[in-house]
Structures are given as C-alpha cells and as structure tokens.
Design a protein around this motif. Sequence first.
Motif, PDB file in Angstrom:
ATOM      1  N   ILE A 125      45.011  31.333  42.783  1.00 34.09           N
ATOM      2  CA  ILE A 125      43.892  31.722  41.915  1.00 34.09           C
ATOM      3  C   ILE A 125      43.404  30.586  41.009  1.00 34.09           C
ATOM      4  CG2 ILE A 125      43.200  33.293  40.049  1.00 34.09           C
ATOM      5  CD1 ILE A 125      44.941  35.399  41.399  1.00 34.09           C
TER       6      ILE A 125
ATOM      7  N   ILE B 114      39.466  29.783  40.309  1.00 32.89           N
ATOM      8  CA  ILE B 114      38.905  30.100  38.989  1.00 32.89           C
ATOM      9  C   ILE B 114      39.646  29.251  37.968  1.00 32.89           C
ATOM     10  CG2 ILE B 114      38.599  31.859  37.215  1.00 32.89           C
ATOM     11  CD1 ILE B 114      38.513  33.959  39.320  1.00 32.89           C
TER      12      ILE B 114
ATOM     13  N   SER C  32      39.561  29.380  34.797  1.00 32.38           N
ATOM     14  CA  SER C  32      39.925  30.082  33.565  1.00 32.38           C
ATOM     15  C   SER C  32      41.211  30.890  33.701  1.00 32.38           C
ATOM     16  CB  SER C  32      38.776  30.974  33.111  1.00 32.38           C
ATOM     17  OG  SER C  32      38.397  31.834  34.154  1.00 32.38           O
TER      18      SER C  32
ATOM     19  N   PHE D   3      37.304  48.284  38.834  1.00 31.94           N
ATOM     20  CA  PHE D   3      37.342  46.834  38.646  1.00 31.94           C
ATOM     21  C   PHE D   3      37.686  46.487  37.198  1.00 31.94           C
ATOM     22  CE2 PHE D   3      34.405  46.903  42.384  1.00 31.94           C
ATOM     23  CZ  PHE D   3      35.242  46.216  43.250  1.00 31.94           C
TER      24      PHE D   3
ATOM     25  N   GLY E 143      41.019  44.515  35.971  1.00 24.92           N
ATOM     26  CA  GLY E 143      40.904  43.349  35.100  1.00 24.92           C
ATOM     27  C   GLY E 143      41.715  43.510  33.824  1.00 24.92           C
TER      28      GLY E 143
ATOM     29  N   TRP F  20      36.195  38.724  31.730  1.00 24.35           N
ATOM     30  CA  TRP F  20      35.556  38.526  33.029  1.00 24.35           C
ATOM     31  C   TRP F  20      36.387  37.610  33.934  1.00 24.35           C
ATOM     32  CZ3 TRP F  20      32.631  42.146  34.420  1.00 24.35           C
ATOM     33  CH2 TRP F  20      31.851  42.819  33.489  1.00 24.35           C
ATOM     34  N   ALA F  21      37.105  36.678  33.334  1.00 21.37           N
ATOM     35  CA  ALA F  21      38.040  35.863  34.118  1.00 21.37           C
ATOM     36  C   ALA F  21      39.154  36.746  34.671  1.00 21.37           C
ATOM     37  CB  ALA F  21      38.615  34.753  33.261  1.00 21.37           C
TER      38      ALA F  21
ATOM     39  N   VAL G  46      38.887  40.000  35.379  1.00 23.32           N
ATOM     40  CA  VAL G  46      38.312  40.817  36.452  1.00 23.32           C
ATOM     41  C   VAL G  46      38.195  39.990  37.732  1.00 23.32           C
ATOM     42  CG1 VAL G  46      36.241  42.058  37.202  1.00 23.32           C
ATOM     43  CG2 VAL G  46      37.113  42.392  34.891  1.00 23.32           C
ATOM     44  N   GLY G  47      37.678  38.767  37.604  1.00 23.16           N
ATOM     45  CA  GLY G  47      37.575  37.891  38.769  1.00 23.16           C
ATOM     46  C   GLY G  47      38.930  37.514  39.337  1.00 23.16           C
ATOM     47  N   GLY G  48      39.891  37.242  38.467  1.00 19.61           N
ATOM     48  CA  GLY G  48      41.237  36.911  38.913  1.00 19.61           C
ATOM     49  C   GLY G  48      41.904  38.077  39.615  1.00 19.61           C
TER      50      GLY G  48
ATOM     51  N   LEU H 194      40.381  40.506  41.185  1.00 21.37           N
ATOM     52  CA  LEU H 194      39.700  40.684  42.463  1.00 21.37           C
ATOM     53  C   LEU H 194      40.182  39.662  43.490  1.00 21.37           C
ATOM     54  CD1 LEU H 194      37.513  42.245  44.008  1.00 21.37           C
ATOM     55  CD2 LEU H 194      35.864  40.596  43.155  1.00 21.37           C
ATOM     56  N   LEU H 195      40.247  38.406  43.081  1.00 19.99           N
ATOM     57  CA  LEU H 195      40.742  37.366  43.986  1.00 19.99           C
ATOM     58  C   LEU H 195      42.199  37.586  44.364  1.00 19.99           C
ATOM     59  CD1 LEU H 195      39.125  34.104  42.626  1.00 19.99           C
ATOM     60  CD2 LEU H 195      38.817  35.116  44.868  1.00 19.99           C
TER      61      LEU H 195
END
Length: 119
Positions: free
Chosen positions: A17, A21, A23, A67, A71, A90-91, A93-95, A97-98
């Motif tokens: 990850i 990303i 962050s 989601f 997160g 948001w980092a 949530v993205g983390g 998801l990834l």
Amino acid sequence: MRLLASWLINALALLAIPYLISSVQIDSFTTALVVAVVLGLVNTVIRPIVLILTLPATVLSLGLFIFVINGLMFWAVANMVDGFHVTGFWAAVGGALLYSVISWALSTLLLQNKKDEDA
C-alpha cells in the motif's frame, strides 16, 4: 497452514500500500504482521457491530457507507499500532480499498481450494 498463509498474504498486501498511496506508511515487515492481526481482529469483532448500528445509513447510501466504515476501521488500527501511519480519513478509505483488492487478488492467485485442484 491456510491461516498462516492468509496472514502472510495480508501482511504483504499491507506492505504494498505505501508504494501506491504515499499517505499510508508501514515501518517494517514485523509491523505489517502485527497490523494484519489487529486489522483481522477489528474486522471480526468490531466491524459487524458497527455495520448493524449503521444499517440505515448503509441502506440509504445503497451500500456506499461501507467504504466509510472500512476506512474508519483502517484508520482506527493505524491509531492503535505503532509504526503504521495513515495521514487522514480519505487516505484510510483509499488504503482500506487497496488493501482489500490486493489481499483478495493475492489470495486468489496463491491459495487454491481443494475443489479447484480436483476439477
């Protein structure tokens, strides 16, 4: 044996990850192993309770609120474990998801069921 393999796959997914990303940071492989265990425990114990409590919001958002929950769980684990850093919501949530996509892909590629081998 399968549980150990899943644990290592999840730790490897966590190590991937930060390359995607910036962050999200993990200090070492040992930290990734600890985070994989803590994240698994949080997702097993706390997440179902939170999902039930937030069911109306999840239904109204057509499932997209999951989601947010993922997160928040990812971010909570980052606050619990030293050496695992997530800079914001948001980092997280993205983390999350990834993390789920990478661990699913690795598990699909590396872990085969007995049914798949017999066919």
